[in-house]
Enzyme design. Structure first.
Site, short mmCIF file in Angstrom:
data_model
loop_
_atom_site.label_atom_id
_atom_site.label_comp_id
_atom_site.label_asym_id
_atom_site.label_seq_id
_atom_site.Cartn_x
_atom_site.Cartn_y
_atom_site.Cartn_z
N HIS A 121 -20.75 -6.99 1.51
CA HIS A 121 -21.46 -7.89 0.83
C HIS A 121 -21.73 -8.96 1.65
O HIS A 121 -22.82 -9.84 1.04
CB HIS A 121 -20.91 -8.12 -0.77
CG HIS A 121 -19.80 -9.16 -0.42
ND1 HIS A 121 -18.54 -8.70 -0.10
CD2 HIS A 121 -19.68 -10.42 -0.86
CE1 HIS A 121 -17.76 -10.01 -0.12
NE2 HIS A 121 -18.40 -10.73 -0.60
C1 UD1 Z 1 -20.22 -14.38 -3.97
C2 UD1 Z 1 -19.27 -15.60 -3.19
C3 UD1 Z 1 -18.65 -14.68 -2.00
C4 UD1 Z 1 -17.86 -13.65 -2.45
C5 UD1 Z 1 -18.55 -12.84 -3.48
C6 UD1 Z 1 -17.54 -11.84 -4.08
C7 UD1 Z 1 -20.52 -17.82 -2.69
C8 UD1 Z 1 -21.43 -18.48 -1.99
N1 UD1 Z 1 -20.46 -16.42 -2.60
O1 UD1 Z 1 -21.16 -14.00 -3.26
O2 UD1 Z 1 -17.82 -15.82 -1.37
O3 UD1 Z 1 -17.02 -13.03 -1.61
O4 UD1 Z 1 -19.19 -13.58 -4.65
O5 UD1 Z 1 -18.45 -10.89 -4.84
O6 UD1 Z 1 -20.01 -18.09 -3.74
N2 UD1 Z 1 -25.28 -10.49 -8.95
C9 UD1 Z 1 -25.35 -9.65 -10.01
N3 UD1 Z 1 -24.38 -9.59 -10.96
C10 UD1 Z 1 -23.49 -10.46 -10.70
C11 UD1 Z 1 -23.36 -11.36 -9.81
C12 UD1 Z 1 -24.26 -11.42 -8.79
O7 UD1 Z 1 -26.11 -8.88 -10.09
O8 UD1 Z 1 -22.50 -10.50 -11.74
C13 UD1 Z 1 -26.30 -10.31 -7.89
C14 UD1 Z 1 -27.63 -11.52 -8.06
O9 UD1 Z 1 -28.58 -10.65 -7.55
C15 UD1 Z 1 -27.40 -12.36 -7.29
C16 UD1 Z 1 -26.52 -11.81 -6.01
O10 UD1 Z 1 -25.75 -10.87 -6.63
O11 UD1 Z 1 -28.26 -13.19 -6.91
C17 UD1 Z 1 -25.49 -12.64 -5.39
O12 UD1 Z 1 -24.57 -13.38 -6.23
P1 UD1 Z 1 -24.09 -14.79 -5.75
O13 UD1 Z 1 -23.03 -15.11 -6.86
O14 UD1 Z 1 -24.74 -15.62 -5.36
O15 UD1 Z 1 -23.26 -14.41 -4.39
P2 UD1 Z 1 -22.18 -13.12 -3.68
O16 UD1 Z 1 -23.26 -12.62 -2.69
O17 UD1 Z 1 -21.74 -12.32 -5.12
#
Ligand code: UD1
Length: 372
Positions: free
Chosen positions: A214
């Site tokens: 991821h």
């Molecule tokens: C976040 C953390 C990362 C951690 C990871 C574990 C930061 C900078 N990054 O990354 O350190 O390793 O979580 O999972 O805080 N999304 C969904 N559903 C959800 C959550 C996210 O669809 O419940 C999708 C959305 O499109 C979103 C993308 O995932 O834009 C990224 O989510 P985000 O929380 O920004 O970062 P992660 O890549 O999940």
């Protein structure tokens, strides 16, 4: 003279994203076992919100439902961090906690720590001091800044103590307590093994590899993602790979037009993200784990399962020094060679468990909070 009784400590425990839940759950459970000393509250920022990324972890880990849910959701780094700050500040002002406890390195971690330091509320950071020295990773910035402003820094390993001291953090703020994720792992391993995960996924009785991906540097860039897929194709020809796909990765596979490429790889099976117990069930019995996660490098070391880390660096060097982890980057040949080593039995074995990865870390954290 009689010693005055210490008042109960009101602690806000912050969770935001998936890797936070298994760190906070054992701490909150330990606080509930000391009701004369601690009043724990749980605040969920809502950084992760899907059932598979959040709700299932509350169930699996018996984490009490949040006292407050900020419902922040996804957004750019600035927007997400700002939204957490804006909605967390009134909670701190109305609850007036003695401590706010933040864990790990996600955007919610730095956002809540920053709110507290500006309000003069004490912050404790669990999993402090880890450094990849790669400032292109958002997590590295979150770690560096959180550690600079936190009042009490709980480290999982001695390399973390050294990093903090080298950055000028006073020694009296640092407590080496061990790895709290291993508390969760130990508390849940029996329940995890009792799950019927492998039967459900038709993996009973067969060898398999488990894959997670991821990191933006791996999945947001076509070149690195394709190099990894080339390696996965070669590995899957020998050993089926199960791939629970993170929502971010699901999105970029589609945006980069890689759906067909992923589907074309025989024996690379994609599934929805798994809950804590299902994942632990699978990782504890895998021939091999391939990952770019931080926490999974630690869990595989604790489990003695070979781990191939698809990153150029790690903030968790102890998993390489003492554990089963090899950090190979995203070079196709190197990934295949590391996987082959696991398959032919020449993968490195864990030397021993890192010090204080013993299931008692949350108790040490509470002792330190009580006496600070
Ligand atoms: C976040 C953390 C990362 C951690 C990871 C574990 C930061 C900078 N990054 O990354 O350190 O390793 O979580 O999972 O805080 N999304 C969904 N559903 C959800 C959550 C996210 O669809 O419940 C999708 C959305 O499109 C979103 C993308 O995932 O834009 C990224 O989510 P985000 O929380 O920004 O970062 P992660 O890549 O999940």
């Amino acid at each position: 003279m009689m010693q005055a009784e210490r008042p109960i400590l009101k602690v806000i425990n912050v969770v935001g994203a998936r890797p936070n839940f298994m760190k906070v759950a054992p701490i909150v459970a330990a606080m509930r076992r000391r009701p004369a000393k601690f009043l724990p509250l749980v605040v969920h920022t809502g950084q992760h919100y899907d059932a598979a990324m959040s709700d299932s972890f509350f169930r699996d880990l018996e984490l009490p439902q949040p006292d407050t849910h900020l419902g922040v959701g996804s957004g750019s780094h600035a927007a997400q961090t700002a939204a957490v700050m804006e909605s967390f500040e009134p909670v701190v002002l109305s609850e007036k906690p003695d401590w706010v406890l933040v864990v790990g390195d996600v955007n919610s971690t730095i956002a809540c720590a920053l709110v507290c330091v500006k309000l003069g509320v004490k912050v404790a950071h669990v999993e402090a001091g880890l450094r990849s020295r790669d400032r292109s990773m958002p997590e590295e910035i979150n770690r560096l800044l959180t550690d600079q402003i936190a009042d009490l820094l709980f480290t999982p390993s001695h390399d973390a103590d050294e990093n903090l001291l080298a950055e000028g953090i006073p020694r009296e703020r640092i407590r080496f307590v061990g790895n709290v994720m291993i508390d969760s792992l130990q508390q849940n391993l029996t329940a995890a093994r009792a799950q019927h995960t492998r039967e459900r996924l038709n993996l009973s009785g067969i060898d398999y590899a488990l894959l997670t991906l991821h990191r933006p540097s791996n999945v947001d860039l076509r070149e690195s993602f394709e190099r990894i897929l080339d390696a996965l194709e070669a590995i899957a020809a020998k050993l089926p790979i199960l791939f629970p796909v993170h929502p971010r990765t699901r999105k970029t596979i589609s945006e980069l037009g890689l759906n067909e490429r992923v589907e074309s790889i025989k024996d690379l099976r994609t599934v929805e993200p798994l809950g804590y117990l299902d994942f632990l069930n699978l990782s504890s019995d895998a021939r091999l784990v391939l990952t770019d996660s931080g926490g999974i490098q630690e869990e595989t070391t604790a489990l003695g399962i070979p781990c191939v880390t698809l990153r150029e660096n790690t903030e968790r060097p102890i998993t390489v020094e003492m554990g089963t982890n090899v950090v190979v980057g995203t070079d196709t040949t190197k990934i295949i060679a590391a996987a082959n080593a696991a398959l032919n039995g020449s993968a490195k074995k864990a030397l021993r468990q890192p010090p204080l990865w013993d299931g008692q870390t949350s108790e040490r954290i509470l002792d330190a909070l009580e006496s600070f």
